[in-house]
Design a protein around this motif. Structure first.
Motif: not given
Length: 148
Positions: A99-126
């Motif tokens: 149950g002991a926790s520690r920070v494994h790593q810290v990251c910066t995430c840079t994404d381009t998100l687009v909408r799914d062309a289907g009926q849901t129009h959910e976000l997806l990572v391109r």
């Protein structure tokens, strides 16, 4: 917009943390590119993303730890056509069997998100770029989608 983006990352990271490689990869476009500062080559397409996630899940299981990704501090820029450029920070915690926790790593995430062309129009990572703090290969805002 902020709430939708935050909910997207919460669902996506939970899939990864729970070992659902296929579900996690389904949150990317079929031709997505994923660059990670600790890997020499990007992963391209869902098949490579599934394989990479499965390998990561197996490696983490071998350590006996549970990993949790906490993603936040979203900077969201909306572009014509609905494309979103998102920059966020992720803290990855590792918890051992005691149950002991520690920070494994810290990251910066840079994404381009687009909408799914289907009926849901959910976000997806391109496109995704993950820079792990302490890595020598720095990535700067505005470089998403460009090779180093």
């Amino acid at each position: 917009m902020y709430a939708e983006v935050a909910a997207f990352y919460a669902r996506q990271m939970r899939r990864l943390d729970e070992g659902d490689a296929e579900g996690w990869a389904a949150t990317f476009t079929g031709d997505a590119v994923f660059r990670l500062s600790t890997r020499p080559e990007p992963m391209r397409g869902r098949a490579e993303l599934v394989a990479g996630a499965r390998a990561a899940v197996a490696a983490i299981a071998a350590t006996g730890e549970q990993r949790r990704h906490m993603t936040g501090m979203f900077e969201i820029d909306e572009h014509p056509g609905g494309e979103l450029h998102v920059r966020a920070n992720t803290v990855v915690y590792a918890t051992d069997a005691s149950g002991a926790s520690r920070v494994h790593q810290v990251c910066t995430c840079t994404d381009t998100l687009v909408r799914d062309a289907g009926q849901t129009h959910e976000l997806l990572v391109r496109e995704r770029r993950i820079d792990v703090d302490g890595e020598s290969r720095a990535w700067h805002p505005g470089q998403a989608g460009r090779e180093q």
